[in-house]
Design a protein around this motif. Structure first.
Motif, PDB file in Angstrom:
ATOM      1  N   ARG A 170      -9.886  73.433 -73.428  1.00 62.18           N
ATOM      2  CA  ARG A 170      -9.916  72.304 -74.349  1.00 62.18           C
ATOM      3  C   ARG A 170      -9.718  70.988 -73.598  1.00 62.18           C
ATOM      4  N   LEU A 171      -8.854  71.010 -72.600  1.00 63.21           N
ATOM      5  CA  LEU A 171      -8.585  69.787 -71.841  1.00 63.21           C
ATOM      6  C   LEU A 171      -9.805  69.399 -71.015  1.00 63.21           C
ATOM      7  N   VAL A 172     -10.449  70.398 -70.414  1.00 64.81           N
ATOM      8  CA  VAL A 172     -11.684  70.126 -69.674  1.00 64.81           C
ATOM      9  C   VAL A 172     -12.715  69.488 -70.593  1.00 64.81           C
ATOM     10  N   HIS A 173     -12.799  69.980 -71.820  1.00 62.35           N
ATOM     11  CA  HIS A 173     -13.745  69.431 -72.792  1.00 62.35           C
ATOM     12  C   HIS A 173     -13.417  67.977 -73.104  1.00 62.35           C
ATOM     13  N   ARG A 174     -12.148  67.666 -73.309  1.00 64.21           N
ATOM     14  CA  ARG A 174     -11.755  66.292 -73.617  1.00 64.21           C
ATOM     15  C   ARG A 174     -12.003  65.367 -72.433  1.00 64.21           C
ATOM     16  N   VAL A 175     -11.612  65.813 -71.248  1.00 66.97           N
ATOM     17  CA  VAL A 175     -11.802  64.979 -70.062  1.00 66.97           C
ATOM     18  C   VAL A 175     -13.282  64.723 -69.832  1.00 66.97           C
ATOM     19  N   SER A 176     -14.114  65.730 -70.081  1.00 66.07           N
ATOM     20  CA  SER A 176     -15.548  65.566 -69.886  1.00 66.07           C
ATOM     21  C   SER A 176     -16.119  64.506 -70.816  1.00 66.07           C
ATOM     22  N   GLU A 177     -15.638  64.455 -72.044  1.00 63.93           N
ATOM     23  CA  GLU A 177     -16.113  63.433 -72.977  1.00 63.93           C
ATOM     24  C   GLU A 177     -15.768  62.039 -72.464  1.00 63.93           C
ATOM     25  N   VAL A 178     -14.579  61.874 -71.908  1.00 68.00           N
ATOM     26  CA  VAL A 178     -14.187  60.581 -71.334  1.00 68.00           C
ATOM     27  C   VAL A 178     -15.087  60.249 -70.147  1.00 68.00           C
TER      28      VAL A 178
END
Length: 355
Positions: A170-178
């Motif tokens: 989930r964190l990888v997904h959020r960081v990728s959006e940024v």
């Protein structure tokens, strides 16, 4: 003089030689000092009693309810305060006091959950930075859901000694959006190309996480990705082509609704019917089937040789077979999947050459 007296009395209170009556007398004096109009007196008392486990509960509670100079050291360090006391402090919604709770040693999962539910991003960042805090997987997921886009939360969370695989994904997904926003705003790239780069980076990171995780963690990861619409045909074929059989098996099980034990039997059926059946039930693009069958054949036929760069050679053999199938049989891999596999071939070739 009163502040100095409070300091000396608090220090002597911890002396084992005090009799029961002397200790009782000291506690009565503490209660009188709690009423002192001068903050310095109460602050001196708090600083010298904050980590003393013998302090009466009513004294600790009164100090924790005082002005910040008096209360914060007690809130952060006193082990006399109960879980109910800490929850009351959290629900008062004072960020400074919530952060003091978040800094406590060996914070319980229950209190950590309250902080994430009631606190702001600064409180969440403080909690994430507290390595001794016991934070459940569910609380971490809530933390990422509420504050995962905040860099002040991302950094301490990423650097925790341990993160459940579901949280990492989930964190990888959020960081990728940024990262995607940053690319679009700071570089002259078409939006679709920038998005492709982000997706490849994220899926590559997820496959790495999966390959290094235990089976029960992989199962939770795959289920989470399915629940959030991220268990795509792309990442399923990529996982298999990188040799991550566990991820592929659980992905096929969840996509098809077949228990994983049965899914494994169908996937590894020596004939063609088993894989064909579960592939169709999983509703994956038919064009991917020959490439997936080629990868499974290589996995079945190939063992690690236990030499240097063993994993890289194993992955290269998988990719070569899939790409050969792509060329000989006209397997219609998605453009992004083909580019990804070719880039992985180049990376592995460079690694093996350097080694």
């Amino acid at each position: 003089m009163r502040a100095d007296t409070a300091r000396k009395l608090a220090m002597q209170y911890d002396t084992p030689s005090l009799s029961t009556s002397e200790r009782q007398l000291a506690e009565d004096i503490f209660r009188l000092m709690l009423r002192d109009a001068e903050v310095r007196v109460r602050e001196s008392l708090a600083l010298n009693l904050k980590d003393n486990p013998r302090v009466p509960h009513d004294v600790a509670r009164t100090l924790a309810s005082d002005v910040d100079r008096v209360a914060l050291p007690v809130i952060e360090f006193s082990q006399v305060l109960t879980a109910d006391d800490l929850k009351e402090i959290i629900h008062a919604h004072d960020p400074g006091r919530q952060k003091a709770v978040a800094r406590r040693d060996n914070l319980s999962e229950d209190i950590a959950s309250e902080l994430v539910s009631e606190g702001d991003a600064e409180v969440a960042a403080t909690l994430a930075a507290n390595e001794s805090a016991h934070i459940s997987e569910g609380t971490m997921l809530e933390l990422v859901e509420r504050f995962g886009d905040d860099p002040s939360v991302q950094a301490p969370l990423v650097h925790r000694a341990y993160l459940p695989i579901t949280v990492s994904e989930r964190l990888v997904h959020r960081v990728s959006e940024v990262l995607q926003d940053h690319i679009l705003q700071n570089h002259e790239l078409p939006a679709d190309i920038a998005a492709d780069l982000v997706v490849q980076s994220r899926e590559r990171a997820v496959i790495t996480l999966s390959s290094e995780s235990a089976e029960d963690e992989v199962e939770r990861l795959v289920q989470q990705m399915q629940d959030h619409g991220r268990l795509t045909p792309s990442i399923i074929v990529r996982s298999l082509c990188m040799g991550d059989l566990k991820f592929f098996e659980y992905a096929m099980s969840i996509k098809s609704g077949v228990p994983v034990i049965n899914a494994r039997i169908l996937i590894h059926d020596s004939g063609s019917l088993g894989l064909n059946g579960i592939f169709e039930k999983a509703s994956l693009p038919p064009s991917l089937l020959p490439a997936i069958r080629a990868a499974i054949d290589v996995i079945r036929e190939t063992d690690y040789d236990c030499g240097a760069n063993d994993l890289e050679r194993y992955q290269r053999r998988l990719l070569e077979r899939v790409l050969t199938q792509y060329g000989d049989l006209g397997v219609d891999l998605d453009r992004h999947d083909l580019e990804y596999l070719l880039s992985r071939m180049n990376t592995l070739s460079a690694t093996l050459t350097i080694a």
